[in-house]
Design a protein around this motif. Structure first.
Motif, mmCIF file in Angstrom:
data_model
loop_
_atom_site.group_PDB
_atom_site.id
_atom_site.type_symbol
_atom_site.label_atom_id
_atom_site.label_comp_id
_atom_site.label_asym_id
_atom_site.label_seq_id
_atom_site.Cartn_x
_atom_site.Cartn_y
_atom_site.Cartn_z
ATOM 1 N N HIS A 457 0.842 -1.197 0.000
ATOM 2 C CA HIS A 457 0.000 0.000 0.000
ATOM 3 C C HIS A 457 0.877 1.247 0.000
ATOM 4 O O HIS A 457 1.801 1.366 0.805
ATOM 5 C CB HIS A 457 -0.915 0.034 1.224
ATOM 6 N N SER A 458 0.575 2.169 -0.860
ATOM 7 C CA SER A 458 1.229 3.473 -0.821
ATOM 8 C C SER A 458 0.621 4.302 0.306
ATOM 9 O O SER A 458 -0.404 3.931 0.902
ATOM 10 C CB SER A 458 1.061 4.194 -2.157
ATOM 11 N N ASP A 459 1.241 5.426 0.632
ATOM 12 C CA ASP A 459 0.710 6.292 1.678
ATOM 13 C C ASP A 459 -0.682 6.796 1.316
ATOM 14 O O ASP A 459 -1.569 6.896 2.192
ATOM 15 C CB ASP A 459 1.656 7.470 1.918
ATOM 16 N N ASP A 460 -0.897 7.090 0.035
ATOM 17 C CA ASP A 460 -2.229 7.545 -0.388
ATOM 18 C C ASP A 460 -3.278 6.452 -0.202
ATOM 19 O O ASP A 460 -4.409 6.722 0.225
ATOM 20 C CB ASP A 460 -2.198 7.979 -1.854
ATOM 21 N N ARG A 461 -2.887 5.208 -0.507
ATOM 22 C CA ARG A 461 -3.830 4.100 -0.345
ATOM 23 C C ARG A 461 -4.126 3.856 1.137
ATOM 24 O O ARG A 461 -5.269 3.565 1.504
ATOM 25 C CB ARG A 461 -3.243 2.838 -0.994
ATOM 26 N N ILE A 462 -3.119 4.013 1.989
ATOM 27 C CA ILE A 462 -3.340 3.851 3.435
ATOM 28 C C ILE A 462 -4.312 4.918 3.930
ATOM 29 O O ILE A 462 -5.177 4.640 4.779
ATOM 30 C CB ILE A 462 -2.000 3.921 4.187
ATOM 31 N N VAL A 463 -4.176 6.134 3.414
ATOM 32 C CA VAL A 463 -5.114 7.195 3.795
ATOM 33 C C VAL A 463 -6.531 6.806 3.413
ATOM 34 O O VAL A 463 -7.478 6.980 4.194
ATOM 35 C CB VAL A 463 -4.707 8.522 3.116
ATOM 36 N N GLU A 464 -6.716 6.254 2.214
ATOM 37 C CA GLU A 464 -8.048 5.842 1.770
ATOM 38 C C GLU A 464 -8.608 4.738 2.656
ATOM 39 O O GLU A 464 -9.793 4.764 3.025
ATOM 40 C CB GLU A 464 -7.979 5.370 0.315
ATOM 41 N N ILE A 465 -7.755 3.750 2.999
ATOM 42 C CA ILE A 465 -8.226 2.640 3.849
ATOM 43 C C ILE A 465 -8.634 3.153 5.220
ATOM 44 O O ILE A 465 -9.662 2.747 5.785
ATOM 45 C CB ILE A 465 -7.129 1.566 3.955
ATOM 46 N N LEU A 466 -7.835 4.060 5.772
ATOM 47 C CA LEU A 466 -8.157 4.586 7.101
ATOM 48 C C LEU A 466 -9.423 5.437 7.066
ATOM 49 O O LEU A 466 -10.224 5.410 8.012
ATOM 50 C CB LEU A 466 -6.979 5.401 7.632
ATOM 51 N N LYS A 467 -9.612 6.185 5.997
ATOM 52 C CA LYS A 467 -10.834 6.986 5.908
ATOM 53 C C LYS A 467 -12.068 6.101 5.776
ATOM 54 O O LYS A 467 -13.137 6.429 6.302
ATOM 55 C CB LYS A 467 -10.740 7.947 4.729
ATOM 56 N N GLU A 468 -11.925 4.964 5.084
ATOM 57 C CA GLU A 468 -13.035 4.007 5.018
ATOM 58 C C GLU A 468 -13.350 3.434 6.394
ATOM 59 O O GLU A 468 -14.490 3.066 6.669
ATOM 60 C CB GLU A 468 -12.680 2.879 4.048
ATOM 61 N N ALA A 469 -12.308 3.375 7.252
ATOM 62 C CA ALA A 469 -12.505 2.881 8.623
ATOM 63 C C ALA A 469 -12.945 3.988 9.576
ATOM 64 O O ALA A 469 -13.083 3.743 10.780
ATOM 65 C CB ALA A 469 -11.218 2.234 9.135
ATOM 66 N N GLY A 470 -13.138 5.213 9.049
ATOM 67 C CA GLY A 470 -13.637 6.299 9.881
ATOM 68 C C GLY A 470 -12.574 7.193 10.471
ATOM 69 O O GLY A 470 -12.865 7.984 11.374
ATOM 70 N N VAL A 471 -11.321 7.116 9.971
ATOM 71 C CA VAL A 471 -10.233 7.931 10.493
ATOM 72 C C VAL A 471 -9.914 9.031 9.489
ATOM 73 O O VAL A 471 -9.540 8.754 8.351
ATOM 74 C CB VAL A 471 -8.968 7.087 10.750
ATOM 75 N N ASP A 472 -10.096 10.278 9.893
ATOM 76 C CA ASP A 472 -9.810 11.419 9.020
ATOM 77 C C ASP A 472 -8.353 11.820 9.224
ATOM 78 O O ASP A 472 -8.009 12.490 10.201
ATOM 79 C CB ASP A 472 -10.742 12.586 9.369
ATOM 80 N N ILE A 473 -7.487 11.426 8.309
ATOM 81 C CA ILE A 473 -6.058 11.628 8.469
ATOM 82 C C ILE A 473 -5.452 12.103 7.154
ATOM 83 O O ILE A 473 -5.919 11.744 6.062
ATOM 84 C CB ILE A 473 -5.369 10.316 8.935
ATOM 85 N N ALA A 474 -4.436 12.939 7.263
ATOM 86 C CA ALA A 474 -3.765 13.474 6.076
ATOM 87 C C ALA A 474 -2.614 12.551 5.671
ATOM 88 O O ALA A 474 -2.098 11.775 6.476
ATOM 89 C CB ALA A 474 -3.239 14.879 6.356
ATOM 90 N N ARG A 475 -2.212 12.678 4.398
ATOM 91 C CA ARG A 475 -1.130 11.826 3.886
ATOM 92 C C ARG A 475 0.185 12.104 4.599
ATOM 93 O O ARG A 475 0.935 11.185 4.913
ATOM 94 C CB ARG A 475 -0.967 12.063 2.382
ATOM 95 N N ARG A 476 0.475 13.368 4.896
ATOM 96 C CA ARG A 476 1.733 13.690 5.576
ATOM 97 C C ARG A 476 1.767 13.104 6.987
ATOM 98 O O ARG A 476 2.836 12.758 7.491
ATOM 99 C CB ARG A 476 1.940 15.200 5.619
#
Length: 501
Positions: A457-476
């Motif tokens: 998973h790239s950092d962008d993909r991890i951000v997408e997975i976390l947002k699907e889990a309800g975590v609002d997080i930035a790529r940085r």
């Protein structure tokens, strides 16, 4: 304009921190070892203090303590009641209905209206078996001792033993030789070849790779020990910089091997130990002693209690105070006895207050983080000092001091109390915020689940997975957490999976 003198009376409010209050505040942030050293120093200075578990001294006179001047006491005689009132503290008793945690107090003592003196609590572990494994620890030999034992049976000549002793003394903790061979030969007045020959013998000692002068030589010695040193792998050792950059194409050309052979050679290099002396320690292992124990009760609640083994047990010798008070003759002796008595009472009360404060803070932390205790780090809630301070009626600075250098033993391990204070990461749909520690755990779990190049998973993909889990997080933020966890980038992880496939 005429100048003159006049008297004015003004009223004002101000915070006066007495020396004893400063000491009481200092006691809160002391670790177990520091507190024990402080109490030991007070026992040496104050003749009216006595260990609770030790026999009382019976034959002491006023002349004995008269030799110890008030200056040696090191503390001013201040009203201990004033110091106690100025310290931040919540009510001594905590109703079981206010929280789902036990405080380890004696119910009978609470019903009787008495106060529990934690500083005088009897010894003994809170849980069965505590402390038994520490007694089984023995001091392991150091690396120098280990090499010296092998030297004694190596059968070298006296001159060779002298050179070997000098070389062994120059070994660092990692097992590397930190002395120049030419300098050793010049200092001992012998040939360089003679010193090199002795070094060759020492490099055959255990552990394999010891006495090397650099990483390449260390790895080469370990490969020779298992009869795996050949020209191809020697070329690989000569190009460790290419291996660090993962430049496999250049490595194949330098070693003259194909992809499969190169993968096997790299796997062998990674199986070696670049620090052969790391298994030997000069200092004995230090065990971590928790200040608080937490365990689950049959009813599903969490019981919190102090580890009484870490609490100094002191009391004021009332009988001796009565004797020396009557026998004091000079004003200096009377003043010293009074100061010593006030300081001894202050110390006992301060230790009692310190223990109660630690228990209050720990109980509130356990109440706030019960999800972590029951289900793990993914359920760690965001928590800050203000939340705990407001809940127990203390100042944030007091909570900060209490949680410094204090440890709590839980069913999930021993943690520093500050571990439970984590920043909050907002939820995507306005739900409950997530703890930064739990988010880091999710990122680590995602990376550990990667098995192939397609799974990386790239950092962008991890951000997408976390947002699907309800975590609002930035790529940085994901990149920052990944680097803090020492996780390589997605490009490096794909390359690593490809090499090990």
């Amino acid at each position: 304009m005429a100048l003159g003198h006049r008297l004015e009376l003004r009223q004002g409010q101000g915070l006066v921190i007495t020396p004893q209050l400063q000491q009481a505040i200092k006691l809160l942030q002391l670790s177990n070892l520091e507190l024990d050293a402080f109490v030991e120093a007070e026992l040496e200075r104050n003749p009216l203090l006595q260990r609770d578990d030790g026999p009382a001294e019976t034959e002491r006179t006023v002349e004995d303590i008269a030799e110890r001047t008030p200056e040696n006491l090191g503390l001013d005689a201040v009203s201990d009641s004033a110091a106690s009132q100025q310290m931040d503290a919540a009510p001594d008793d905590v109703s079981p209905g206010e929280r789902a945690t036990g405080d380890g107090a004696d119910p009978a003592a609470e019903q009787a209206g008495g106060q529990i003196d934690w500083s005088r609590t009897g010894g003994g572990g809170s849980f069965e078996g505590d402390g038994q494994y520490e007694e089984a620890l023995t001091r392991a030999p150091t690396l120098v001792e280990h090499l010296t034992e092998q030297l004694a049976v190596a059968g070298l000549s006296p001159a060779q033993n002298v050179v070997a002793g000098v070389l062994i003394d120059a070994v660092d903790d990692a097992g590397y030789l930190r002395a120049d061979v030419e300098e050793v030969a010049d200092r001992l007045g012998c040939d360089l070849a003679f010193v090199e020959a002795v070094l060759g013998v020492l490099q055959g000692f255990e552990p394999a790779g010891v006495m090397a002068r650099d990483v390449r030589e260390c790895l080469a010695l370990q490969l020779k020990d298992v009869n795996r040193y050949d020209p191809c792998i020697a070329a690989l050792l000569d190009n460790l910089d290419l291996l660090a950059r993962r430049d496999m194409n250049a490595l194949r050309k330098a070693c003259g091997v194909d992809d499969e052979d190169l993968r096997e050679m790299v796997a062998e290099i990674r199986a070696l130990t670049p620090r052969p002396g790391a298994a030997f320690h000069a200092d004995p292992p230090q065990t971590l002693t928790p200040d608080v124990h937490v365990r689950e009760t049959p009813g599903g609640l969490w019981h919190v209690e102090l580890n009484t083994d870490t609490l100094p047990k002191v009391l004021v010798d009332q009988r001796y105070h009565a004797r020396v008070s009557k026998g004091a003759r000079t004003d200096q002796e009377k003043t010293f006895v009074a100061d010593s008595f006030a300081t001894a009472n202050w110390l006992v009360k301060s230790l009692d207050q310190r223990a109660k404060t630690i228990l209050k803070v720990s109980s509130e932390i356990v109440r706030q983080q019960d999800g972590f205790l029951a289900y793990g780090v993914e359920h760690l809630r965001p928590l800050n000092l203000k939340t705990v301070a407001d809940a127990i009626g203390m100042h944030e600075s007091t909570v900060s001091r209490v949680t410094s250098n204090k440890y709590i033993a839980t069913p999930r391990g021993v943690f520093e109390l500050k571990y439970f204070f984590t920043s909050a990461i907002q939820a995507t749909e306005g739900g409950e915020a997530h703890s930064a520690a739990s988010v880091r755990h999710k990122i680590k779990a995602l990376v550990e689940a990667e098995r192939s190049e397609a799974d990386v998973h790239s950092d962008d993909r991890i951000v997408e997975i976390l947002k699907e889990a309800g975590v609002d997080i930035a790529r940085r933020t994901v990149a920052k957490y990944r680097e803090a966890l020492r996780i390589p980038s997605s490009v490096e992880r794909r390359r690593l999976i490809k090499e090990t496939a």
